[in-house]
Design a protein around this motif. Structure first.
Motif, short mmCIF file in Angstrom:
data_model
loop_
_atom_site.label_atom_id
_atom_site.label_comp_id
_atom_site.label_asym_id
_atom_site.label_seq_id
_atom_site.Cartn_x
_atom_site.Cartn_y
_atom_site.Cartn_z
N ASP A 194 43.77 27.01 38.09
CA ASP A 194 42.87 27.07 36.94
C ASP A 194 41.50 26.50 37.28
O ASP A 194 40.46 27.08 36.94
N LEU A 195 41.47 25.38 37.98
CA LEU A 195 40.19 24.77 38.36
C LEU A 195 39.46 25.63 39.39
O LEU A 195 38.23 25.72 39.37
N ARG A 196 40.19 26.26 40.30
CA ARG A 196 39.56 27.17 41.27
C ARG A 196 38.92 28.35 40.55
O ARG A 196 37.85 28.82 40.92
N LEU A 197 39.59 28.86 39.50
CA LEU A 197 39.02 29.97 38.72
C LEU A 197 37.74 29.52 38.01
O LEU A 197 36.74 30.24 38.00
N GLN A 198 37.74 28.31 37.45
CA GLN A 198 36.53 27.79 36.81
C GLN A 198 35.40 27.65 37.82
O GLN A 198 34.25 27.97 37.54
N GLN A 199 35.76 27.17 39.02
CA GLN A 199 34.75 27.02 40.06
C GLN A 199 34.18 28.37 40.47
O GLN A 199 32.98 28.51 40.70
N GLN A 200 35.03 29.39 40.54
CA GLN A 200 34.56 30.73 40.90
C GLN A 200 33.57 31.25 39.85
O GLN A 200 32.57 31.87 40.20
N GLN A 234 12.94 25.78 47.77
CA GLN A 234 13.81 24.65 48.12
C GLN A 234 14.52 24.05 46.92
O GLN A 234 15.47 23.30 47.09
N ASP A 235 14.09 24.35 45.72
CA ASP A 235 14.75 23.80 44.54
C ASP A 235 15.56 24.85 43.79
O ASP A 235 16.05 24.60 42.72
N SER A 236 15.73 26.01 44.37
CA SER A 236 16.49 27.06 43.72
C SER A 236 17.86 27.22 44.40
O SER A 236 18.20 26.50 45.32
N VAL A 237 18.61 28.18 43.93
CA VAL A 237 19.95 28.44 44.44
C VAL A 237 19.85 29.09 45.83
O VAL A 237 19.08 30.01 46.04
N ASP A 238 20.64 28.59 46.78
CA ASP A 238 20.70 29.15 48.13
C ASP A 238 21.81 30.21 48.15
O ASP A 238 23.00 29.87 48.08
N LEU A 239 21.44 31.47 48.24
CA LEU A 239 22.39 32.57 48.15
C LEU A 239 23.43 32.52 49.26
O LEU A 239 24.62 32.74 49.01
N ASP A 240 23.04 32.23 50.47
CA ASP A 240 23.99 32.17 51.59
C ASP A 240 25.04 31.07 51.36
O ASP A 240 26.22 31.27 51.60
N LYS A 241 24.59 29.93 50.89
CA LYS A 241 25.50 28.81 50.61
C LYS A 241 26.48 29.20 49.50
O LYS A 241 27.68 28.93 49.60
N GLU A 242 25.97 29.83 48.46
CA GLU A 242 26.83 30.23 47.34
C GLU A 242 27.87 31.27 47.76
O GLU A 242 29.03 31.20 47.35
N MET A 243 27.45 32.23 48.58
CA MET A 243 28.39 33.25 49.04
C MET A 243 29.48 32.63 49.91
O MET A 243 30.65 33.02 49.83
N THR A 244 29.11 31.65 50.73
CA THR A 244 30.10 30.95 51.56
C THR A 244 31.07 30.17 50.69
O THR A 244 32.29 30.20 50.92
N LEU A 263 39.60 32.20 48.88
CA LEU A 263 40.73 32.02 49.79
C LEU A 263 41.68 30.92 49.30
O LEU A 263 42.90 31.07 49.35
N GLN A 264 41.11 29.83 48.82
CA GLN A 264 41.94 28.74 48.32
C GLN A 264 42.67 29.15 47.04
O GLN A 264 43.83 28.78 46.83
N PHE A 265 42.02 29.93 46.18
CA PHE A 265 42.67 30.43 44.98
C PHE A 265 43.82 31.36 45.35
O PHE A 265 44.92 31.28 44.79
N SER A 266 43.59 32.22 46.33
CA SER A 266 44.63 33.13 46.79
C SER A 266 45.81 32.36 47.36
O SER A 266 46.98 32.73 47.13
N ALA A 267 45.54 31.29 48.08
CA ALA A 267 46.63 30.45 48.61
C ALA A 267 47.45 29.83 47.48
O ALA A 267 48.68 29.78 47.56
N MET A 268 46.78 29.37 46.42
CA MET A 268 47.50 28.80 45.28
C MET A 268 48.39 29.84 44.62
O MET A 268 49.53 29.57 44.27
N MET A 269 47.87 31.05 44.48
CA MET A 269 48.65 32.12 43.86
C MET A 269 49.88 32.47 44.72
O MET A 269 50.96 32.72 44.20
N THR A 270 49.71 32.45 46.04
CA THR A 270 50.83 32.72 46.94
C THR A 270 51.89 31.63 46.81
O THR A 270 53.09 31.93 46.76
N LEU A 271 51.46 30.37 46.73
CA LEU A 271 52.42 29.27 46.56
C LEU A 271 53.16 29.37 45.23
O LEU A 271 54.37 29.14 45.17
#
Length: 133
Positions: free
Chosen positions: A16-22, A91-101, A108-116
């Protein structure tokens, strides 16, 4: 044996928290061109670790599903807004590369939780199948 155990509740809370973070990361990406928007993130890992260690070692628990499900119910996560007082363009805005990473890592972590969760319920289904014979 209970079907819904403390482990299930922990996995459900993390998913649930991973979904909120997404959703927050998606919002950051959607506002990449908005100069007034500030980067937001959801901090919940530290709260989960604090809840995990709150009542001593989980190895001392001797049933109620062996993972103390009640201590995770209060973990909600805190939305943090990154404020950079720099007014240099870009420099004070959103970094797109960082956000995509971050989005890929979180997915991936959400997918791992769903698998578990799926494997946990598959094991319980197998147990119930054998028990009903």
């Amino acid at each position: 044996m209970h079907i819904f155990t403390g482990g299930n509740i922990l996995l459900q809370k993390v998913a649930d928290l991973r979904l909120q973070q997404q959703n927050i990361i998606s919002s950051n990406i959607a506002n990449v061109n908005n100069q007034a928007y500030r980067h937001k993130s959801l901090d919940f890992e530290s709260q989960l670790q604090a809840a995990y260690h709150a009542k001593g070692s989980p190895l001392t628990t001797t049933d109620p599903d062996h993972m103390g499900s009640q201590k995770y119910t209060g973990v909600k996560g805190e939305i943090e807004t990154e404020f950079k007082p720099k007014m240099v363009h870009g420099q004070d805005s959103v970094d797109l590369d960082k956000e995509m990473t971050e989005m890929a890592s979180n997915a991936l972590q959400f997918s791992a939780m769903m698998t578990l969760i799926q494997k946990d319920f598959a094991g319980k289904f197998k147990y119930l199948e054998e028990f009903s014979k």
